[in-house]
Write an enzyme that holds these catalytic residues in place. Structure first.
Site, PDB file in Angstrom:
ATOM      1  N   ALA A  87      46.375  42.078  29.953  1.00  0.00           N
ATOM      2  CA  ALA A  87      45.866  43.260  30.584  1.00  0.00           C
ATOM      3  C   ALA A  87      45.256  42.981  31.828  1.00  0.00           C
ATOM      4  CB  ALA A  87      44.781  43.701  29.510  1.00  0.00           C
ATOM      5  N   GLY A 132      48.028  40.359  26.707  1.00  0.00           N
ATOM      6  CA  GLY A 132      48.648  41.598  26.462  1.00  0.00           C
ATOM      7  C   GLY A 132      50.080  41.454  26.534  1.00  0.00           C
ATOM      8  N   GLU A 135      51.416  39.980  23.637  1.00  0.00           N
ATOM      9  CA  GLU A 135      51.044  40.841  22.216  1.00  0.00           C
ATOM     10  C   GLU A 135      52.216  41.875  22.416  1.00  0.00           C
ATOM     11  OE1 GLU A 135      47.086  41.037  23.897  1.00  0.00           O
ATOM     12  OE2 GLU A 135      46.486  40.823  21.792  1.00  0.00           O
ATOM     13  N   GLU A 155      43.176  34.718  26.613  1.00  0.00           N
ATOM     14  CA  GLU A 155      41.673  35.281  26.629  1.00  0.00           C
ATOM     15  C   GLU A 155      40.450  34.758  26.437  1.00  0.00           C
ATOM     16  OE1 GLU A 155      44.522  36.234  24.682  1.00  0.00           O
ATOM     17  OE2 GLU A 155      44.903  38.213  25.173  1.00  0.00           O
TER      18      GLU A 155
HETATM   19  N1  CAA Z   1      45.113  41.018  35.378  1.00  0.00           N
HETATM   20  C1  CAA Z   1      44.989  41.559  37.167  1.00  0.00           C
HETATM   21  N2  CAA Z   1      45.592  40.571  37.789  1.00  0.00           N
HETATM   22  C2  CAA Z   1      46.452  39.655  37.386  1.00  0.00           C
HETATM   23  C3  CAA Z   1      46.852  39.452  36.204  1.00  0.00           C
HETATM   24  C4  CAA Z   1      46.071  40.020  35.324  1.00  0.00           C
HETATM   25  N3  CAA Z   1      45.943  39.832  33.971  1.00  0.00           N
HETATM   26  N4  CAA Z   1      47.558  38.265  36.403  1.00  0.00           N
HETATM   27  C5  CAA Z   1      47.934  38.146  37.555  1.00  0.00           C
HETATM   28  N5  CAA Z   1      47.270  39.064  38.522  1.00  0.00           N
HETATM   29  C6  CAA Z   1      47.355  39.130  39.863  1.00  0.00           C
HETATM   30  C7  CAA Z   1      46.543  37.996  40.523  1.00  0.00           C
HETATM   31  O1  CAA Z   1      45.046  38.428  40.749  1.00  0.00           O
HETATM   32  C8  CAA Z   1      47.180  37.884  42.053  1.00  0.00           C
HETATM   33  O2  CAA Z   1      46.842  38.905  42.735  1.00  0.00           O
HETATM   34  P1  CAA Z   1      46.696  38.715  44.290  1.00  0.00           P
HETATM   35  O3  CAA Z   1      47.909  38.496  44.959  1.00  0.00           O
HETATM   36  O4  CAA Z   1      45.977  40.178  44.667  1.00  0.00           O
HETATM   37  O5  CAA Z   1      45.648  37.518  44.491  1.00  0.00           O
HETATM   38  C9  CAA Z   1      48.855  38.258  41.729  1.00  0.00           C
HETATM   39  O6  CAA Z   1      48.743  38.697  40.223  1.00  0.00           O
HETATM   40  C10 CAA Z   1      49.519  37.010  41.422  1.00  0.00           C
HETATM   41  O7  CAA Z   1      48.930  35.980  40.492  1.00  0.00           O
HETATM   42  P2  CAA Z   1      48.426  34.673  41.056  1.00  0.00           P
HETATM   43  O8  CAA Z   1      48.358  34.278  42.411  1.00  0.00           O
HETATM   44  O9  CAA Z   1      47.528  34.208  40.075  1.00  0.00           O
HETATM   45  O10 CAA Z   1      49.959  33.667  40.516  1.00  0.00           O
HETATM   46  P3  CAA Z   1      49.971  32.269  40.025  1.00  0.00           P
HETATM   47  O11 CAA Z   1      51.597  32.023  40.089  1.00  0.00           O
HETATM   48  O12 CAA Z   1      49.245  31.388  40.991  1.00  0.00           O
HETATM   49  O13 CAA Z   1      49.525  32.249  38.492  1.00  0.00           O
HETATM   50  C11 CAA Z   1      49.289  33.311  36.325  1.00  0.00           C
HETATM   51  C12 CAA Z   1      50.241  33.130  37.502  1.00  0.00           C
HETATM   52  C13 CAA Z   1      49.189  31.903  35.666  1.00  0.00           C
HETATM   53  C14 CAA Z   1      49.947  34.203  35.337  1.00  0.00           C
HETATM   54  C15 CAA Z   1      47.868  33.905  36.537  1.00  0.00           C
HETATM   55  O14 CAA Z   1      48.289  35.027  37.412  1.00  0.00           O
HETATM   56  C16 CAA Z   1      46.985  34.061  35.536  1.00  0.00           C
HETATM   57  O15 CAA Z   1      46.553  33.187  34.992  1.00  0.00           O
HETATM   58  N6  CAA Z   1      46.960  35.440  35.214  1.00  0.00           N
HETATM   59  C17 CAA Z   1      46.043  36.045  34.234  1.00  0.00           C
HETATM   60  C18 CAA Z   1      46.630  35.721  32.878  1.00  0.00           C
HETATM   61  C19 CAA Z   1      45.589  35.934  31.729  1.00  0.00           C
HETATM   62  O16 CAA Z   1      44.346  35.568  31.577  1.00  0.00           O
HETATM   63  N7  CAA Z   1      46.208  37.192  30.892  1.00  0.00           N
HETATM   64  C20 CAA Z   1      45.246  37.718  29.947  1.00  0.00           C
HETATM   65  C21 CAA Z   1      44.419  38.869  30.210  1.00  0.00           C
HETATM   66  S1  CAA Z   1      43.242  39.380  29.050  1.00  0.00           S
HETATM   67  C22 CAA Z   1      44.097  40.476  27.959  1.00  0.00           C
HETATM   68  O17 CAA Z   1      45.445  40.447  28.023  1.00  0.00           O
HETATM   69  C23 CAA Z   1      43.498  41.006  27.071  1.00  0.00           C
HETATM   70  C24 CAA Z   1      44.154  41.726  25.750  1.00  0.00           C
HETATM   71  O18 CAA Z   1      44.711  41.070  25.092  1.00  0.00           O
HETATM   72  C25 CAA Z   1      44.186  43.106  25.891  1.00  0.00           C
END
Ligand code: CAA
Length: 285
Positions: A87, A132, A135, A155
């Protein structure tokens, strides 16, 4: 968005093409006869899902559901880095508790629609499938993954929990003790481990994932859509009820397949040593 879904005389593929152009976050296309693909398309933020994205996904599913030409649906993410990285955290950051409940409920309703479709749905996981994203994959009938895929429910690291079905579908798929470990630690699962755990059906080299997905889809387009729909409904319903009731349901579904045309065609083809071919669901009646 108003969609002209009821009129069976519509050219569904043209309708899909016309409406699909209006989506900002999703690409919906017909890859070849009977095989359609939904691609989550927010590559700059690794295809993270916000509310608008889920709304568009719902409209896509309306189109798929009402199109008798669809025999198999593929689901994937844009780019070579992510399927869906979860998400959208920037979107979630500003949500109140009530808005978060609504977002979760809407996501759950949307993802549950994949198991309610009559056609098989194949997730092609081409990179990160986090939160997500994991999921979304779990909501599909098949998960095939590239050797670069990475699954997690991270999460807990945001001090929240899975909101689009992960806490329940992961448990049903892997059992409680493993699911609870994955949800509590948020640890990454690479493709080889995902295969060993039974989280994914197959793993392919990254550059052959799309072709492998298409090949699986092509095979399914040759099966009876009537049988596939009955199998899908029976197996999803049976998962959540006691075994004795599920076995009764199996007998009823078995009978239903005997009431349809396709089994006659298929059994005769076997006896004739020929190849059966089947028409789409709505067109058989
Ligand atoms: N939401 C919003 N933006 C996200 C995102 C997310 N889930 N995942 C990545 N992005 C964005 C980053 O903020 C970044 O944006 P900018 O270029 O503007 O800075 C861009 O995507 C590229 O990401 P990274 O620079 O972080 O890339 P990386 O290669 O260093 O890392 C990654 C990749 C490991 C996937 C890392 O981005 C990450 O950990 N993302 C979050 C993953 C996460 O926590 N997901 C769970 C969300 S909660 C959820 O999903 C709840 C639910 O069940 C409904």
């Amino acid at each position: 968005m108003q969609t002209p879904l009821a009129n069976k005389e519509f050219d569904h593929t043209n309708t899909i093409n016309a409406l699909a152009d209006k989506f900002e976050n999703i690409r919906l296309e017909c890859l070849e006869t009977g095989i359609y693909q939904i691609c989550i398309h927010r590559p700059k933020i690794l295809n993270a899902l916000n509310l608008q994205c889920l709304e568009e996904l719902n409209t896509c599913l309306d189109l798929i559901d009402s199109n008798p030409d669809v025999r198999v649906l593929l689901v994937t993410g844009a780019g070579d880095k992510a399927f869906v990285a979860g998400a959208d955290i920037a979107y979630m950051k500003q949500l109140s508790a009530q808005a978060a409940e609504n977002f979760s409920a809407y996501g759950n309703q949307t993802f549950s629609r994949f198991s309610q479709l009559k056609v098989p749905v194949i997730a092609m996981v081409n990179g990160y499938a986090l939160g997500g994203g994991c999921e979304l994959a779990l909501s599909c009938d098949f998960i095939i993954a590239s050797d670069k895929a990475c699954f997690a429910q991270p999460e807990v690291n945001l001090a929240i929990l899975p909101g689009f079905g992960g806490s329940q579908r992961l448990t049903r798929r892997l059992g409680l003790s493993l699911a609870i470990e994955l949800v509590m630690t948020g640890r990454n699962i690479k493709s080889d481990e995902a295969l060993k755990l039974g989280l994914v059906n197959h793993v392919y080299p990254a550059d052959s994932l799309n072709e492998a997905g298409l090949e699986l889809a092509r095979g399914l387009t040759h099966k009876s859509p009537y049988a596939l729909a009955a199998i899908k409904q029976l197996m999803h319903q049976g998962e959540n009820i006691p075994l004795d009731q599920a076995l009764k349901l199996e007998s009823q579904s078995f009978a239903l397949t005997f009431a349809g045309n396709d089994r006659e065609v298929a059994m005769q083809a076997f006896l004739d040593k020929s190849q059966a071919s089947f028409r789409s669901l709505q067109k058989t009646s």
